[in-house]
Scaffold this motif. Sequence first.
Motif, PDB file in Angstrom:
ATOM      1  N   ILE A 133      -4.343   8.739   1.272  1.00  0.00           N
ATOM      2  CA  ILE A 133      -4.683   9.645   0.167  1.00  0.00           C
ATOM      3  C   ILE A 133      -6.140  10.071   0.273  1.00  0.00           C
ATOM      4  O   ILE A 133      -7.042   9.236   0.406  1.00  0.00           O
ATOM      5  N   ASP A 134      -6.378  11.365   0.221  1.00  0.00           N
ATOM      6  CA  ASP A 134      -7.742  11.891   0.233  1.00  0.00           C
ATOM      7  C   ASP A 134      -8.252  12.080  -1.185  1.00  0.00           C
ATOM      8  O   ASP A 134      -9.359  11.681  -1.513  1.00  0.00           O
ATOM      9  N   ARG A 135      -7.417  12.687  -2.044  1.00  0.00           N
ATOM     10  CA  ARG A 135      -7.823  12.913  -3.432  1.00  0.00           C
ATOM     11  C   ARG A 135      -6.599  13.187  -4.297  1.00  0.00           C
ATOM     12  O   ARG A 135      -5.511  13.465  -3.792  1.00  0.00           O
ATOM     13  N   ILE A 136      -6.824  13.106  -5.606  1.00  0.00           N
ATOM     14  CA  ILE A 136      -5.780  13.410  -6.586  1.00  0.00           C
ATOM     15  C   ILE A 136      -6.304  14.539  -7.464  1.00  0.00           C
ATOM     16  O   ILE A 136      -7.397  14.427  -8.047  1.00  0.00           O
TER      17      ILE A 136
ATOM     18  N   ASN B 205       0.814  -1.220   0.000  1.00  0.00           N
ATOM     19  CA  ASN B 205       0.000   0.000   0.000  1.00  0.00           C
ATOM     20  C   ASN B 205       0.852   1.276   0.000  1.00  0.00           C
ATOM     21  O   ASN B 205       0.322   2.376   0.047  1.00  0.00           O
ATOM     22  N   PHE B 206       2.174   1.129  -0.078  1.00  0.00           N
ATOM     23  CA  PHE B 206       3.058   2.285  -0.231  1.00  0.00           C
ATOM     24  C   PHE B 206       3.452   2.428  -1.694  1.00  0.00           C
ATOM     25  O   PHE B 206       3.795   1.445  -2.353  1.00  0.00           O
ATOM     26  N   LEU B 207       3.398   3.675  -2.185  1.00  0.00           N
ATOM     27  CA  LEU B 207       3.597   3.932  -3.606  1.00  0.00           C
ATOM     28  C   LEU B 207       4.610   5.050  -3.814  1.00  0.00           C
ATOM     29  O   LEU B 207       4.459   6.145  -3.250  1.00  0.00           O
ATOM     30  N   ARG B 208       5.612   4.808  -4.619  1.00  0.00           N
ATOM     31  CA  ARG B 208       6.587   5.852  -4.971  1.00  0.00           C
ATOM     32  C   ARG B 208       5.942   6.759  -6.010  1.00  0.00           C
ATOM     33  O   ARG B 208       5.495   6.316  -7.067  1.00  0.00           O
ATOM     34  N   ILE B 209       5.890   8.058  -5.727  1.00  0.00           N
ATOM     35  CA  ILE B 209       5.243   9.002  -6.637  1.00  0.00           C
ATOM     36  C   ILE B 209       6.204  10.063  -7.171  1.00  0.00           C
ATOM     37  O   ILE B 209       5.850  10.842  -8.057  1.00  0.00           O
ATOM     38  N   HIS B 210       7.398  10.072  -6.627  1.00  0.00           N
ATOM     39  CA  HIS B 210       8.350  11.142  -6.962  1.00  0.00           C
ATOM     40  C   HIS B 210       9.730  10.672  -6.500  1.00  0.00           C
ATOM     41  O   HIS B 210       9.847   9.779  -5.649  1.00  0.00           O
TER      42      HIS B 210
ATOM     43  N   SER C 188       8.179  11.097 -14.187  1.00  0.00           N
ATOM     44  CA  SER C 188       8.867   9.811 -14.221  1.00  0.00           C
ATOM     45  C   SER C 188       8.051   8.692 -13.578  1.00  0.00           C
ATOM     46  O   SER C 188       8.216   7.522 -13.920  1.00  0.00           O
ATOM     47  N   TYR C 189       7.166   9.056 -12.633  1.00  0.00           N
ATOM     48  CA  TYR C 189       6.384   8.053 -11.920  1.00  0.00           C
ATOM     49  C   TYR C 189       4.912   8.055 -12.330  1.00  0.00           C
ATOM     50  O   TYR C 189       4.115   7.295 -11.777  1.00  0.00           O
ATOM     51  N   MET C 190       4.549   8.880 -13.306  1.00  0.00           N
ATOM     52  CA  MET C 190       3.155   9.023 -13.688  1.00  0.00           C
ATOM     53  C   MET C 190       2.537   7.692 -14.127  1.00  0.00           C
ATOM     54  O   MET C 190       1.421   7.338 -13.720  1.00  0.00           O
ATOM     55  N   THR C 191       3.262   6.940 -14.960  1.00  0.00           N
ATOM     56  CA  THR C 191       2.731   5.670 -15.457  1.00  0.00           C
ATOM     57  C   THR C 191       2.474   4.687 -14.326  1.00  0.00           C
ATOM     58  O   THR C 191       1.420   4.042 -14.269  1.00  0.00           O
ATOM     59  N   ASP C 192       3.426   4.580 -13.389  1.00  0.00           N
ATOM     60  CA  ASP C 192       3.259   3.663 -12.265  1.00  0.00           C
ATOM     61  C   ASP C 192       2.097   4.070 -11.363  1.00  0.00           C
ATOM     62  O   ASP C 192       1.320   3.238 -10.920  1.00  0.00           O
ATOM     63  N   VAL C 193       1.989   5.385 -11.106  1.00  0.00           N
ATOM     64  CA  VAL C 193       0.914   5.876 -10.239  1.00  0.00           C
ATOM     65  C   VAL C 193      -0.455   5.580 -10.852  1.00  0.00           C
ATOM     66  O   VAL C 193      -1.365   5.088 -10.166  1.00  0.00           O
ATOM     67  N   ARG C 194      -0.596   5.856 -12.132  1.00  0.00           N
ATOM     68  CA  ARG C 194      -1.884   5.601 -12.800  1.00  0.00           C
ATOM     69  C   ARG C 194      -2.201   4.109 -12.820  1.00  0.00           C
ATOM     70  O   ARG C 194      -3.357   3.696 -12.644  1.00  0.00           O
ATOM     71  N   ALA C 195      -1.193   3.287 -13.039  1.00  0.00           N
ATOM     72  CA  ALA C 195      -1.419   1.837 -13.097  1.00  0.00           C
ATOM     73  C   ALA C 195      -1.839   1.286 -11.754  1.00  0.00           C
ATOM     74  O   ALA C 195      -2.781   0.495 -11.659  1.00  0.00           O
TER      75      ALA C 195
END
Length: 218
Positions: A181-184, A166-171, A207-214
Amino acid sequence: MDFKIEQLKQYSLIMEEWVPKEASIAIAAGDQYIYYQAGGHDLHLKAGQKIHPNSVADLVLTRGCRIEAVLEDALFQVPYYGIGYPIEINGEKAALVVILPPHHAVPITSPYKFLTGKQEDEWKPISIEKVSHIESLQKKTWFYANKEPYKTSIPLKELQLRLPDNFLRIHRSYIVNISFIDRIVRDFSSNLLIQLQDGTELPVSQSYMTDVRAVLGF
């Protein structure tokens, strides 16, 4: 060195049968990359580009053996999981590298259940479920729980390998606990911002946009 593009493509076609679709494939020989096919995790390499020191390709060519590693290279500005194989092309030593997002690495130890953080001259173990996000700032790593900052000696790239799913690298500088996370939303430049339940705003880098969206499914 004279390598025909059709010859190099054959390696890529063989690899496509067993590597994930998001994989990128690179071939390096001498001191440069001679072939690159971009996948979902794209390091934007180019044929003719010099091999960066301590990259997977460099380690394969230097050591002459299979290399598997998660690296965070200053050149690429994004961590990657690479598996490199020593090969020969026309009698020349070469390296075949499969490039994937770092979450494809097989964890060598179980996920963290807690992190021990420092505040002034005290250390406190914090349950991992209470950690809202983790930040790399001025070469130091901080994690946050109940809005309180705690310093840890563990680098961000090492934390990423042992954090729960449940931890996600975003940057390059941020890892977020999805549960907080409340909202994007989008900022004035149409870049994504992640707003946490406590009001903290964290940017999502390209750089992390694809991973975050997936991972988040949007």
